[in-house]
Write a protein that holds these residues in place. Structure first.
Motif, short mmCIF file in Angstrom:
data_model
loop_
_atom_site.label_atom_id
_atom_site.label_comp_id
_atom_site.label_asym_id
_atom_site.label_seq_id
_atom_site.Cartn_x
_atom_site.Cartn_y
_atom_site.Cartn_z
N THR A 1 116.46 -36.52 -35.55
CA THR A 1 115.86 -35.21 -35.84
C THR A 1 114.86 -35.41 -36.97
OG1 THR A 1 117.90 -34.06 -35.24
CG2 THR A 1 116.28 -32.83 -36.53
N LEU A 2 113.60 -35.06 -36.70
CA LEU A 2 112.52 -35.24 -37.67
C LEU A 2 112.17 -33.89 -38.29
CD1 LEU A 2 110.45 -37.26 -38.88
CD2 LEU A 2 108.95 -36.72 -36.95
N VAL A 3 112.24 -33.80 -39.61
CA VAL A 3 112.08 -32.53 -40.31
C VAL A 3 110.76 -32.52 -41.08
CG1 VAL A 3 113.11 -30.93 -41.95
CG2 VAL A 3 114.59 -32.40 -40.58
N GLU A 4 110.01 -31.42 -40.93
CA GLU A 4 108.79 -31.21 -41.73
C GLU A 4 108.75 -29.76 -42.20
OE1 GLU A 4 106.25 -31.71 -43.39
OE2 GLU A 4 105.85 -33.85 -43.25
N LEU A 5 108.00 -29.51 -43.26
CA LEU A 5 107.91 -28.16 -43.81
C LEU A 5 107.15 -27.22 -42.88
CD1 LEU A 5 107.23 -28.84 -47.60
CD2 LEU A 5 109.32 -27.93 -46.56
N SER A 6 106.01 -27.71 -42.36
CA SER A 6 105.17 -26.84 -41.53
C SER A 6 105.08 -27.36 -40.11
CB SER A 6 103.75 -26.76 -42.12
OG SER A 6 103.05 -27.98 -41.91
N SER A 7 104.84 -26.45 -39.19
CA SER A 7 104.71 -26.81 -37.78
C SER A 7 103.50 -27.71 -37.56
CB SER A 7 104.59 -25.55 -36.93
OG SER A 7 104.44 -25.87 -35.58
N LEU B 1 104.33 -31.20 -38.63
CA LEU B 1 105.29 -31.77 -37.69
C LEU B 1 104.59 -32.23 -36.42
CD1 LEU B 1 108.20 -32.38 -36.84
CD2 LEU B 1 108.36 -30.02 -36.01
N GLN B 2 103.74 -31.39 -35.86
CA GLN B 2 103.05 -31.76 -34.63
C GLN B 2 102.10 -32.92 -34.86
OE1 GLN B 2 103.96 -30.64 -31.67
NE2 GLN B 2 105.50 -29.48 -32.83
N ARG B 3 101.46 -32.94 -36.02
CA ARG B 3 100.57 -34.07 -36.35
C ARG B 3 101.39 -35.37 -36.41
NH1 ARG B 3 99.03 -32.36 -40.89
NH2 ARG B 3 97.38 -31.05 -40.06
N GLY B 4 102.55 -35.30 -37.06
CA GLY B 4 103.40 -36.48 -37.17
C GLY B 4 103.91 -36.97 -35.83
N LEU B 5 104.35 -36.03 -34.98
CA LEU B 5 104.82 -36.40 -33.64
C LEU B 5 103.69 -37.01 -32.82
CD1 LEU B 5 107.08 -33.32 -32.84
CD2 LEU B 5 107.85 -35.68 -33.18
N GLY B 6 102.48 -36.50 -33.02
CA GLY B 6 101.32 -37.05 -32.31
C GLY B 6 101.04 -38.49 -32.71
N VAL B 7 101.17 -38.77 -34.01
CA VAL B 7 100.97 -40.14 -34.49
C VAL B 7 102.03 -41.07 -33.91
CG1 VAL B 7 101.01 -41.63 -36.53
CG2 VAL B 7 99.79 -39.44 -36.60
N ILE B 8 103.28 -40.60 -33.90
CA ILE B 8 104.37 -41.40 -33.34
C ILE B 8 104.10 -41.72 -31.87
CG2 ILE B 8 106.80 -41.35 -32.67
CD1 ILE B 8 107.32 -39.70 -35.23
N GLN B 9 103.73 -40.71 -31.12
CA GLN B 9 103.44 -40.91 -29.70
C GLN B 9 102.29 -41.89 -29.51
OE1 GLN B 9 102.43 -37.34 -27.45
NE2 GLN B 9 103.58 -38.10 -25.69
N GLY B 10 101.28 -41.78 -30.39
CA GLY B 10 100.16 -42.71 -30.34
C GLY B 10 100.57 -44.14 -30.66
N GLY C 1 111.75 -32.72 -33.16
CA GLY C 1 111.13 -32.19 -34.36
C GLY C 1 111.64 -30.81 -34.72
N THR C 2 111.68 -30.53 -36.02
CA THR C 2 112.10 -29.20 -36.48
C THR C 2 111.50 -28.91 -37.85
OG1 THR C 2 113.99 -27.77 -36.96
CG2 THR C 2 114.21 -30.08 -37.57
N THR C 3 111.32 -27.63 -38.13
CA THR C 3 110.90 -27.20 -39.47
C THR C 3 112.06 -26.56 -40.21
OG1 THR C 3 110.11 -25.10 -38.55
CG2 THR C 3 108.49 -26.89 -38.77
N ASP C 4 113.22 -26.56 -39.61
CA ASP C 4 114.41 -25.95 -40.21
C ASP C 4 115.36 -27.06 -40.64
OD1 ASP C 4 116.63 -24.55 -40.99
OD2 ASP C 4 116.93 -23.50 -39.07
N ILE C 5 115.45 -27.31 -41.93
CA ILE C 5 116.30 -28.37 -42.43
C ILE C 5 117.78 -28.12 -42.12
CG2 ILE C 5 116.72 -27.41 -44.74
CD1 ILE C 5 116.25 -30.27 -45.84
N GLY C 6 118.11 -26.88 -41.84
CA GLY C 6 119.49 -26.56 -41.48
C GLY C 6 119.93 -27.19 -40.17
N ASN C 7 118.98 -27.65 -39.36
CA ASN C 7 119.30 -28.24 -38.07
C ASN C 7 119.85 -29.67 -38.18
OD1 ASN C 7 118.54 -25.98 -36.61
ND2 ASN C 7 116.41 -26.67 -36.37
N ILE C 8 119.95 -30.19 -39.39
CA ILE C 8 120.44 -31.56 -39.53
C ILE C 8 121.85 -31.59 -40.12
CG2 ILE C 8 118.09 -32.42 -39.81
CD1 ILE C 8 118.76 -32.88 -42.79
N SER C 9 122.56 -30.49 -40.05
CA SER C 9 123.88 -30.41 -40.66
C SER C 9 124.88 -31.38 -40.03
CB SER C 9 124.42 -28.98 -40.58
OG SER C 9 124.50 -28.57 -39.23
N ASP C 10 124.61 -31.80 -38.77
CA ASP C 10 125.54 -32.69 -38.09
C ASP C 10 125.13 -34.15 -38.17
OD1 ASP C 10 123.31 -32.50 -36.51
OD2 ASP C 10 124.43 -32.45 -34.61
#
Length: 702
Positions: A326-332, A335-344, A369-378
């Motif tokens: 799960t990849l966490v970023e503050l802004s959408s 996050l999308q920029r980072g995912l794009g770089v990874i895919q590239g 990807g997520t902008t909600d840090i709460g999604n990594i509780s597990d």
């Protein structure tokens, strides 16, 4: 029903007659290495099979693998009779057919034994190869002579020069093996052995085969490639010579020359350095004070905080290794920029043939990807990769403490910051650890695992095991500014800056150390990383702009917005189109003006002094790190510098290099620089003085 005689126990093998077939099973765990006992057992089994009038001798291994190489405990030591060439010759010249069945890893001397056999088989999934070049040596028991006779000169060159293994399926296609096996190894191999006996298989000797004439330019091209690589090792060019010899001389002449070259390579400094690193990397994976009785934690789900360059690369490491991330970023947008770089990055790997398209796509799908840090509780493991700021990281860890489940490992990817302070932001400092990845994280092999004062032993053990799974070489280090690698780098870079002020130019400093073997010069490295990184690091340490001779030039360059490659201007200039680096007269004149400013009379500086000051600066700081207990062993420091900082493998690392030139010699040279520069840095460390005075050959702390 098979007619079988009772099994006879040899030293490191068993022997049994089944349906007239002599079956010997090597048993020398964990990897069935070719120890003296194994060598004696093989000769004993062959002799008994011949005496028993067996129709065929079948050799295989018990356990998880076929012979995976030499017994590393015998490296560099005289071997007892029989030596491996004796065993290989006996097998090839046997009076009865010999069939070898392989599984797991069939490497080095193990494969040389198999190639001496008259028939070869392997379970599907077996890896076969001759990786000796990775230790600065070459196959010494006929490998360079038999492999080209089986697979051709071109394939043999590729396999031996690169030291990479091939699959059983590829080996079958190439002619290295005669049969792939399925199911139970012993039963499948016995079935093949019976077929051979029924067909009256002969003693088909590999050494009597000829090598098909290769293309005339094959060996010239291979030598040209080695020249371009600037290899300082003997083995690569000798390998080319030996495979060429296999195409035009007898097996006897080829093996005689091979053995001479093998002995020469084994005694060379380059091979000694590579063998040092072979052991050092394996030792580094076993942190002191953490025994086998400590169980690791279970890691299934991983979270990465930050989708920038480092965070994205770290996420790739885990996803490629099969972890759900799960990849966490503050802004959408970020996050999308980072995912794009990874895919590239995955697409680049596919385009370059590094990975398959389906594998890359599967890995990318493991990243959510997520902008909600709460999604990594597990998450079982969280790796924070945010901006290098104590305020930022402290805030993140306070949030992780509140969100993450009990027992989750909280790791920070920091290059310099105090892990103890970061851990204090949580109610669970025992779960906090440093995980210093190196950029680009999905490519660089080194991982500094930073143990804080309160990090639990099972956290360290877990991270070391996870590092191995994601393809990293982990080294446990303690807390200090810059840990091991970057702390030493600062002293190395400082000497480079002082050499400029004293009379050298950027190109002279970089060219001298590159000629010595470093992958890049320190000033080119600074430009590549960005001069602003060091600039802000100095400010964080409370060092005022331009307040020291060693940083006055780079501080002024940053103030002028010359930040390195990214601005096409730093210590060097860069062509806007090609990116080609060139020495900039403007910078050279600026350096001279700073010499005047500090009242330093410029002088001619030799390349030898440049190299000695840069490398001995690493040695001094490395010894201080040892004295303080920041590193467990001097060899750990070598592993860090070779795998993270471009130190030439064939020199073994800065600490091993000091031992190679002699600790007394290193001490004398350091004292010369102390007198010459009047710089307190050159005060010799106590450990070095004691080791030199006692005539010790190593820097080990006992």
């Amino acid at each position: 029903m098979s007619a079988a005689n009772p099994s006879i126990s040899l030293e490191s093998a068993s022997y049994q007659i089944i349906d007239g077939i002599a079956v010997t099973a090597i048993n020398n765990p964990p990897i069935n290495a070719i120890s003296a006992a194994v060598r004696r057992s093989l000769l004993a089994a062959l002799k008994k099979a011949e005496e028993d009038g067996a129709s065929l001798l079948m050799i295989y291994c018990e356990g998880n693998t076929y012979i995976a190489g030499a017994d590393i405990s015998e490296f560099g030591k005289p071997q007892d009779f029989p030596q491996l060439p004796d065993v290989v010759a006996a097998i090839e010249n046997a009076t009865i057919p010999v069939m070898v069945a392989m599984h797991g890893n069939a490497l080095g001397g193990g494969l040389e034994i198999a190639m001496a056999g008259h028939y070869r088989s392997a379970l599907s999934g077996t890896k076969l190869g001759l990786p000796e070049v990775k230790l600065g040596i070459l196959p010494g028991s006929g490998g360079t002579q038999r492999l080209p006779r089986l697979v051709g000169a071109e394939k043999a060159l590729a396999m031996i020069l690169e030291g990479k293994s091939i699959s059983g399926e590829e080996a079958l296609q190439a002619g290295l093996i005669d049969r792939t096996l399925d199911g139970d190894l012993r039963e499948s191999a016995l079935s093949y052995a019976r077929e051979l006996v029924q067909a009256n298989a002969s003693t088909r000797r590999t050494g009597q085969l000829s090598v098909e004439n290769p293309a005339p330019e094959l060996f010239a091209a291979a030598r040209a490639k080695q020249e371009k690589s600037r290899s300082q090792l003997l083995a690569p060019n000798y390998i080319i010579d030996l495979i060429e010899a296999a195409t035009c001389s007898s097996i006897e002449l080829g093996q005689k020359l091979e053995r001479e070259r093998f002995v020469e390579c084994r005694a060379s400094s380059g091979s000694q350095s590579l063998r040092h690193l072979f052991f050092a990397e394996r030792t580094a994976a076993k942190p002191k004070g953490i025994g086998n009785d400590i169980p690791p934690r279970s890691i299934d789900r991983v979270a990465v905080i930050g989708a920038g360059t480092m965070g994205g690369g770290i996420a790739m490491c885990f996803a490629t290794a099969g972890y759900a991330v799960t990849l966490v970023e503050l802004s959408s947008d970020n996050l999308q920029r980072g995912l794009g770089v990874i895919q590239g990055n995955y697409q680049k790997a596919v385009d370059r043939g590094i990975t398959q398209k389906t594998i890359a796509e599967e890995a990318f799908r493991r990243i959510t990807g997520t902008t909600d840090i709460g999604n990594i509780s597990d998450a079982d493991l969280v790796v924070e990769a945010t901006f290098e700021s104590m305020d930022v990281k402290s805030d993140v860890f306070a949030k992780l403490d509140a969100i993450c489940k009990p027992g989750a490992i909280l790791a920070t990817n920091t290059s310099y910051l105090d892990i103890n302070e970061i851990a204090s932001m949580t109610s669970r400092p025992q779960d906090v650890v440093g995980a210093h990845f190196f950029s680009p994280a999905h490519i660089m092999k080194l991982l500094e695992v930073v143990r804080s004062d309160k990090t639990a032993p099972d956290v360290i053990k877990t991270l070391m095991q996870v590092a191995k799974r994601i393809g990293k070489i982990p080294v446990t280090v303690g807390v200090c500014y810059g840990f091991v690698g970057n702390r030493m780098l600062q002293k190395y870079a400082r000497q480079a800056q002082l050499l400029l002020i004293e009379g050298a130019t950027p190109a002279q400093v970089d060219n001298a150390i590159k000629s010595w073997g470093m992958a890049m010069g320190p000033l080119s490295v600074a430009d590549l990383a960005g001069l602003d990184i060091g600039y802000f690091s100095r400010r964080n340490q409370g060092i005022e702009v331009g307040s020291q001779p060693e940083c006055s030039v780079p501080d002024e360059l940053v103030d002028e917005k010359r930040l390195g490659r990214k601005t096409l201007a730093g210590f060097y200039g860069y062509d806007a189109v090609s990116g080609t680096q060139f020495e900039d007269d403007y910078v050279v004149e600026k350096i001279k003006s700073h010499s005047n400013r500090w009242g330093i009379t410029r002088r001619a500086i030799s390349d030898e002094e440049i190299v000695d000051r840069l490398i001995l600066a690493l040695v001094i700081e490395g010894i201080k790190i040892l004295e303080e207990g920041v590193a467990d062993r001097s060899s750990d420091i070598d592993v860090v510098y070779v795998n993270g900082y471009g130190f030439p493998r064939w020199r073994g690392g800065p600490m091993f290099y000091a031992e190679t030139i002699g600790l007394e010699t290193a001490l004398q040279r350091i004292r010369q620089f102390q007198q010459q520069t009047l710089d307190d840095f050159w005060e010799p460390p106590t450990l070095l003085i004691k080791a030199a005075e006692q005539g010790s050959a190593t820097l080990a702390i006992r």
